[in-house]
Each structure stands twice: as structure tokens, then as C-alpha cells.
Write a protein that holds these residues in place. Structure first.
Motif, PDB file in Angstrom:
ATOM      1  N   GLU A  44     -11.325  -8.966   9.001  1.00 29.88           N
ATOM      2  CA  GLU A  44     -11.208  -8.065   7.862  1.00 29.88           C
ATOM      3  C   GLU A  44     -11.976  -8.664   6.695  1.00 29.88           C
ATOM      4  OE1 GLU A  44      -7.656  -5.777   5.327  1.00 29.88           O
ATOM      5  OE2 GLU A  44      -7.166  -7.310   6.816  1.00 29.88           O
ATOM      6  N   TYR A  45     -12.731  -7.826   5.993  1.00 28.13           N
ATOM      7  CA  TYR A  45     -13.485  -8.316   4.849  1.00 28.13           C
ATOM      8  C   TYR A  45     -14.073  -7.151   4.072  1.00 28.13           C
ATOM      9  CZ  TYR A  45     -17.532  -7.350   7.848  1.00 28.13           C
ATOM     10  OH  TYR A  45     -18.450  -6.731   8.661  1.00 28.13           O
ATOM     11  N   LEU A  46     -14.570  -7.455   2.888  1.00 30.45           N
ATOM     12  CA  LEU A  46     -15.352  -6.516   2.088  1.00 30.45           C
ATOM     13  C   LEU A  46     -16.426  -7.329   1.379  1.00 30.45           C
ATOM     14  CD1 LEU A  46     -15.794  -3.651   0.862  1.00 30.45           C
ATOM     15  CD2 LEU A  46     -14.349  -4.394  -1.048  1.00 30.45           C
ATOM     16  N   LEU A  47     -17.675  -7.044   1.691  1.00 34.64           N
ATOM     17  CA  LEU A  47     -18.786  -7.707   1.024  1.00 34.64           C
ATOM     18  C   LEU A  47     -19.238  -6.831  -0.134  1.00 34.64           C
ATOM     19  CD1 LEU A  47     -21.658  -9.711   2.520  1.00 34.64           C
ATOM     20  CD2 LEU A  47     -22.268  -7.806   1.004  1.00 34.64           C
ATOM     21  N   LEU A  48     -19.338  -7.439  -1.318  1.00 27.97           N
ATOM     22  CA  LEU A  48     -19.734  -6.704  -2.520  1.00 27.97           C
ATOM     23  C   LEU A  48     -21.052  -7.251  -3.051  1.00 27.97           C
ATOM     24  CD1 LEU A  48     -16.281  -6.599  -4.333  1.00 27.97           C
ATOM     25  CD2 LEU A  48     -17.449  -4.641  -3.322  1.00 27.97           C
ATOM     26  N   LEU A  49     -21.917  -6.362  -3.475  1.00 27.78           N
ATOM     27  CA  LEU A  49     -23.195  -6.740  -4.061  1.00 27.78           C
ATOM     28  C   LEU A  49     -23.131  -6.601  -5.574  1.00 27.78           C
ATOM     29  CD1 LEU A  49     -25.228  -7.555  -1.881  1.00 27.78           C
ATOM     30  CD2 LEU A  49     -23.849  -5.648  -1.054  1.00 27.78           C
ATOM     31  N   GLU A  50     -23.674  -7.600  -6.290  1.00 25.33           N
ATOM     32  CA  GLU A  50     -23.736  -7.567  -7.747  1.00 25.33           C
ATOM     33  C   GLU A  50     -22.373  -7.339  -8.383  1.00 25.33           C
ATOM     34  OE1 GLU A  50     -26.323  -8.454  -9.393  1.00 25.33           O
ATOM     35  OE2 GLU A  50     -27.756  -8.477  -7.730  1.00 25.33           O
ATOM     36  N   PHE A  51     -21.397  -8.136  -7.939  1.00 25.99           N
ATOM     37  CA  PHE A  51     -20.074  -8.120  -8.555  1.00 25.99           C
ATOM     38  C   PHE A  51     -19.686  -9.550  -8.899  1.00 25.99           C
ATOM     39  CE2 PHE A  51     -15.398  -8.396  -8.193  1.00 25.99           C
ATOM     40  CZ  PHE A  51     -15.075  -7.573  -9.261  1.00 25.99           C
ATOM     41  N   ILE A  52     -19.620  -9.860 -10.156  1.00 31.21           N
ATOM     42  CA  ILE A  52     -19.403 -11.194 -10.713  1.00 31.21           C
ATOM     43  C   ILE A  52     -20.604 -12.081 -10.430  1.00 31.21           C
ATOM     44  CG2 ILE A  52     -17.937 -13.239 -10.856  1.00 31.21           C
ATOM     45  CD1 ILE A  52     -15.564 -11.551 -10.092  1.00 31.21           C
ATOM     46  N   GLU A  53     -20.958 -12.218  -9.147  1.00 29.31           N
ATOM     47  CA  GLU A  53     -22.177 -12.939  -8.760  1.00 29.31           C
ATOM     48  C   GLU A  53     -23.018 -12.028  -7.859  1.00 29.31           C
ATOM     49  OE1 GLU A  53     -23.666 -15.428  -9.772  1.00 29.31           O
ATOM     50  OE2 GLU A  53     -22.222 -16.721 -10.798  1.00 29.31           O
ATOM     51  N   ASP A  54     -24.096 -12.573  -7.320  1.00 22.13           N
ATOM     52  CA  ASP A  54     -24.989 -11.759  -6.486  1.00 22.13           C
ATOM     53  C   ASP A  54     -24.266 -11.197  -5.273  1.00 22.13           C
ATOM     54  OD1 ASP A  54     -27.563 -12.234  -7.931  1.00 22.13           O
ATOM     55  OD2 ASP A  54     -27.085 -14.307  -7.422  1.00 22.13           O
ATOM     56  N   VAL A  55     -23.429 -12.036  -4.661  1.00 24.03           N
ATOM     57  CA  VAL A  55     -22.662 -11.608  -3.488  1.00 24.03           C
ATOM     58  C   VAL A  55     -21.225 -12.100  -3.639  1.00 24.03           C
ATOM     59  CG1 VAL A  55     -22.393 -11.794  -0.975  1.00 24.03           C
ATOM     60  CG2 VAL A  55     -24.689 -11.675  -1.970  1.00 24.03           C
ATOM     61  N   ALA A  56     -20.282 -11.235  -3.321  1.00 25.62           N
ATOM     62  CA  ALA A  56     -18.869 -11.615  -3.290  1.00 25.62           C
ATOM     63  C   ALA A  56     -18.293 -11.138  -1.964  1.00 25.62           C
ATOM     64  CB  ALA A  56     -18.103 -10.992  -4.446  1.00 25.62           C
ATOM     65  N   VAL A  57     -17.450 -11.963  -1.359  1.00 26.23           N
ATOM     66  CA  VAL A  57     -16.798 -11.578  -0.100  1.00 26.23           C
ATOM     67  C   VAL A  57     -15.293 -11.626  -0.300  1.00 26.23           C
ATOM     68  CG1 VAL A  57     -16.465 -12.102   2.342  1.00 26.23           C
ATOM     69  CG2 VAL A  57     -18.711 -12.456   1.298  1.00 26.23           C
ATOM     70  N   ILE A  62      -8.633  -3.471   1.640  1.00 25.06           N
ATOM     71  CA  ILE A  62      -7.456  -2.678   1.279  1.00 25.06           C
ATOM     72  C   ILE A  62      -6.729  -3.312   0.085  1.00 25.06           C
ATOM     73  CG2 ILE A  62      -5.275  -1.683   2.050  1.00 25.06           C
ATOM     74  CD1 ILE A  62      -7.749  -0.560   3.466  1.00 25.06           C
ATOM     75  N   ALA A  63      -6.293  -4.532   0.259  1.00 20.99           N
ATOM     76  CA  ALA A  63      -5.566  -5.233  -0.807  1.00 20.99           C
ATOM     77  C   ALA A  63      -5.993  -6.699  -0.833  1.00 20.99           C
ATOM     78  CB  ALA A  63      -4.063  -5.112  -0.591  1.00 20.99           C
ATOM     79  N   PRO A  64      -7.204  -6.981  -1.286  1.00 26.22           N
ATOM     80  CA  PRO A  64      -7.700  -8.370  -1.284  1.00 26.22           C
ATOM     81  C   PRO A  64      -6.947  -9.255  -2.272  1.00 26.22           C
ATOM     82  CG  PRO A  64      -9.180  -6.961  -2.532  1.00 26.22           C
ATOM     83  CD  PRO A  64      -8.171  -6.049  -1.884  1.00 26.22           C
ATOM     84  N   ASP A  65      -6.784 -10.509  -1.890  1.00 26.14           N
ATOM     85  CA  ASP A  65      -6.195 -11.468  -2.821  1.00 26.14           C
ATOM     86  C   ASP A  65      -6.971 -12.781  -2.842  1.00 26.14           C
ATOM     87  OD1 ASP A  65      -5.519 -12.605  -0.389  1.00 26.14           O
ATOM     88  OD2 ASP A  65      -3.370 -12.212  -0.575  1.00 26.14           O
ATOM     89  N   GLN A  66      -8.127 -12.798  -2.147  1.00 26.28           N
ATOM     90  CA  GLN A  66      -9.009 -13.965  -2.170  1.00 26.28           C
ATOM     91  C   GLN A  66     -10.458 -13.498  -2.140  1.00 26.28           C
ATOM     92  OE1 GLN A  66      -8.047 -16.499   1.152  1.00 26.28           O
ATOM     93  NE2 GLN A  66      -6.261 -17.371   0.169  1.00 26.28           N
ATOM     94  N   MET A  67     -11.326 -14.296  -2.768  1.00 24.36           N
ATOM     95  CA  MET A  67     -12.743 -13.967  -2.702  1.00 24.36           C
ATOM     96  C   MET A  67     -13.591 -15.226  -2.759  1.00 24.36           C
ATOM     97  SD  MET A  67     -13.653 -12.322  -6.420  1.00 24.36           S
ATOM     98  CE  MET A  67     -13.303 -13.187  -7.963  1.00 24.36           C
ATOM     99  N   GLU A  68     -14.771 -15.114  -2.176  1.00 23.93           N
ATOM    100  CA  GLU A  68     -15.795 -16.145  -2.243  1.00 23.93           C
ATOM    101  C   GLU A  68     -16.980 -15.571  -3.020  1.00 23.93           C
ATOM    102  OE1 GLU A  68     -16.292 -18.416   1.703  1.00 23.93           O
ATOM    103  OE2 GLU A  68     -15.455 -16.465   2.293  1.00 23.93           O
ATOM    104  N   LEU A  69     -17.572 -16.395  -3.884  1.00 24.34           N
ATOM    105  CA  LEU A  69     -18.679 -15.947  -4.719  1.00 24.34           C
ATOM    106  C   LEU A  69     -19.938 -16.746  -4.394  1.00 24.34           C
ATOM    107  CD1 LEU A  69     -16.808 -15.713  -8.150  1.00 24.34           C
ATOM    108  CD2 LEU A  69     -17.363 -13.821  -6.597  1.00 24.34           C
ATOM    109  N   PHE A  70     -21.085 -16.068  -4.427  1.00 24.45           N
ATOM    110  CA  PHE A  70     -22.349 -16.707  -4.089  1.00 24.45           C
ATOM    111  C   PHE A  70     -23.416 -16.333  -5.125  1.00 24.45           C
ATOM    112  CE2 PHE A  70     -19.935 -15.961  -0.261  1.00 24.45           C
ATOM    113  CZ  PHE A  70     -20.021 -17.163   0.432  1.00 24.45           C
ATOM    114  N   GLN A  71     -23.931 -17.346  -5.796  1.00 18.95           N
ATOM    115  CA  GLN A  71     -25.043 -17.146  -6.720  1.00 18.95           C
ATOM    116  C   GLN A  71     -26.323 -17.557  -5.996  1.00 18.95           C
ATOM    117  OE1 GLN A  71     -26.805 -19.310 -10.657  1.00 18.95           O
ATOM    118  NE2 GLN A  71     -24.653 -18.739 -10.802  1.00 18.95           N
TER     119      GLN A  71
END
Length: 360
Positions: A44-57, A62-71
Motif C-alpha cells: 500500500e502506498y501513495l506517491l505524490l509529486l511536488e508535495f513538500i519536496e519533489d517526491v513524497a511517498v 486512504i489514511a496515511p500516517d507516515q511519509m518519506e520525502l525526497f529532494q
């Protein structure tokens, strides 16, 4: 307030990438390759583009409570390296790379389980072990020499005007991308091929088709300027979930290659008794069509496809063979009184294109 309730664009500190990032090939292809890795590793995951950093996972769509950020930062020159100066010294305008990373982590400190600086160039920072960091594909900030790490924290604290105790690089890591900068698309296609072979060993799908589809989706998500007022908006506008990605892969697995489509309708024509000479003419026309379709060499093709698809909805019951149907459709297209003049196209070419769309 719950983490889910604040996941929208009011949380994002930078939005310039969505407006001016159309030339950011490195970021997009890296995001593509990272998506493949995440899909293999996570259920399960959601990859986001241009959110806080260039890539966020996120760990859930559905109900995320953790994320990884990539600049992500591209650096020109085969001998270029990231050093203490280039990482910690602020430019004339804005903040240093390390200060930006610290700020990004601080936005959702408890939920940010990892933050990474990713580049095609190596990072040259003295490690406590004495190892050469430029030869590593990844290393955490915790491995940096203690004295140097203290200096880096002090520098960032001074830049941000805060106490050095507030600077936390505990889950910061540095990643060197193996992507070939002079051949990003082919390198990424190779990674897609490896992904498909790993996940679907019994299939032989077109890696280039899936690569282009993923890249196109990432490009759309990364350059959207629509603002997200809620997590639902954010997911729709700039997110790719496990479910969405799986649907893209499934579509690729079910799709025939162009050559398979051509072979199939030529075999049908042979079975229907169409002469060898006619079949060879259709084969030559089909090859020309495939080249022009791939390169979008003629805007007429999309118009022709629309007309063919409309005609397919009203095929007379007395037409039995694909040859009869294709010729009937071509006649319908040529007989239209208004619109584009398709008569400039060779008839065999039109039949070949029609048969292709009928069998795709």
C-alpha cells in the motif's frame, strides 16, 4: 489535528516546481524508477509529486500516517560533487539545501520517517568510518564524521536563526541515482523491463509502452498547477496509488504489440482468401502507418481513427469477413460530405489503419 486533515497544499512550502518544472527530466525519471521499487516492496502506498519536496511517498492512499520525502538535484559535469559548501552554504536568495531539507522535515516532523537528498552526482562528506562516500549509492547522515556533522548542524542553525539543538538530521540520508543522464528514457525503460520480469515472469509485455505511460502520468501530476484543498484533491491531482499503478500495468499486460496486431489481421486476410499481392500491399501500408502513428507524423490519423470508431458501431449484418468490414468502413469515411478530405490518403493505407484499430 489529525495528519490526514492537514494533507493539502496549505502544507506545501514550495510550489515553483509545478510551474517551472517542465524540463526536470531527471526528477521525473527518478520518480518513475522509485515508483517501481516502491511497488515491489509495499502493499500500500501513495506517491505524490511536488508535495513538500519533489517526491513524497505515503504509507497509504486512504489514511496515511507516515511519509518519506525526497529532494532531487541534478548536477552537471562528470567530476561534479556535492560538498559541505554546496550543501550547507545558502545561495544569494533562498536557503541552503540542508536548511530546506530540515524545513521540509519540520512540516510534519512526527510523520516524516525519512528524508533524502537524491542526485546524479556523489556526495563528498567525511564519514566517521573513513570510507569514501563518493563510492556509495546511499548513506545516512548518522555516518558522517561527528565533528563535521556538528559543523553542518551549526551552519544550518545559524542560517535558520534557531538553536543548534533544534536541528535534527536523524533520518536524513543521501542517495546517488544510477540513472544515465544522457539516456534517461532508455535507462528507465530497462528498469521497467526488469520490474516486469520480476513481477510477471510469465508475460512478455512491452516495457517501452509501460515506461511511456508512467512517465506521461508523472509529467501530468508534476506540472499540475491546480491547488489541493484536501487530501482527496491532493491524491487526485498529484498522486499515484498502488491501485492506480496496478491498473496501468494490467492495461499494458493486456495490450498487444503493434507487430502482433499486424500479424493477426494479415493472418485473417489470408484465411479469408485475400490475394498474396493484396496482403503484401496492406503489410507495407501497415508498416508505414505504425511508424507514423508512433511519431504522430500526421494529425489526420487521429481524425481517421475517430471516423473508423464511429463506423464500427454501425456495421451491416451482411458483412462477414474483416476484409469486407474494413473496405466498407473506408467507403463510409471517404463518402462523408463534411469535414476532412481523407482521399489524400492511399486506400491501402486507410485499410491497414482500419484493420489495425479493429484488431487492437
Amino acid at each position: 489535528m489529525a495528519f490526514l486533515d492537514i494533507l493539502n497544499d496549505s502544507l506545501t512550502k514550495e510550489r515553483g516546481g509545478r510551474h517551472g518544472g517542465k524540463g526536470h527530466e531527471f526528477q521525473r525519471y527518478w520518480a518513475l524508477c522509485h515508483l517501481l521499487q516502491v511497488d515491489l516492496e509495499k502493499d500500500e502506498y501513495l506517491l505524490l509529486l511536488e508535495f513538500i519536496e519533489d517526491v513524497a511517498v505515503m504509507n497509504s492512499d486512504i489514511a496515511p500516517d507516515q511519509m518519506e520525502l525526497f529532494q532531487l538535484k541534478k548536477k552537471e559535469g562528470s567530476s561534479s560533487k556535492w560538498t559541505k559548501t554546496t550543501l550547507a552554504k545558502p545561495p544569494k536568495e533562498g536557503k541552503s539545501i540542508l536548511a530546506k531539507l530540515h524545513d521540509s522535515k519540520s512540516i510534519a516532523k512526527d510523520e516524516t520517517v525519512a528524508i533524502a537528498f537524491v542526485s546524479n552526482a556523489p556526495v563528498e562528506l567525511k564519514l566517521g568510518s573513513g570510507d569514501d562516500p563518493t563510492g556509495l549509492t546511499e548513506f545516512p547522515a548518522s555516518q558522517i564524521d561527528a565533528g563535521l556533522l556538528t559543523d553542518l548542524k551549526s551552519s544550518v542553525a545559524k542560517e535558520l536563526g534557531c538553536d543548534v539543538s533544534e536541528i535534527d538530521f536523524g533520518n536524513l540520508k543521501f542517495i546517488r541515482s544510477p540513472l544515465a543522464m544522457d539516456d534517461l528514457e532508455n535507462h528507465a525503460t530497462g528498469r521497467v523491463s526488469t520490474f516486469l520480469a520480476t513481477k510477471f515472469p510469465d508475460y512478455s509485455p512491452r516495457a517501452d509502452v509501460l515506461c511511456k505511460a508512467i512517465y506521461s502520468e508523472i509529467k501530468v501530476k508534476a506540472t499540475s498547477t491546480e491547488e489541493a484543498a484536501s487530501f482527496g484533491d491532493l491524491k487526485r491531482i498529484r498522486g499515484i496509488s498502488k491501485q492506480q499503478f496496478s491498473a496501468m500495468v494490467a492495461l499494458t499486460l493486456s495490450r498487444k504489440s503493434d507487430s502482433d496486431v499486424i500479424d493477426a489481421f494479415l493472418a485473417s486476410l489470408a484465411h479469408e482468401g485475400v490475394s498474396y499481392v493484396q496482403r503484401e500491399a496492406i503489410k507495407r501500408a501497415a508498416r508505414q502507418f505504425v511508424v507514423e502513428k508512433a511519431g504522430r507524423g500526421s494529425s489526420l490519423l487521429s481524425l481517421l481513427q475517430n471516423q473508423v470508431e464511429k463506423s464500427l458501431q454501425g456495421i451491416p449484418n451482411n458483412l462477414v469477413t474483416s476484409w469486407e468490414v474494413a473496405n466498407w468502413i473506408v467507403e463510409q469515411v471517404l463518402a462523408q460530405e463534411k469535414g476532412t478530405d481523407f482521399s489524400i490518403l492511399d486506400r491501402n493505407y486507410m485499410i491497414a489503419a482500419t484493420l489495425f484499430w479493429m484488431n487492437q
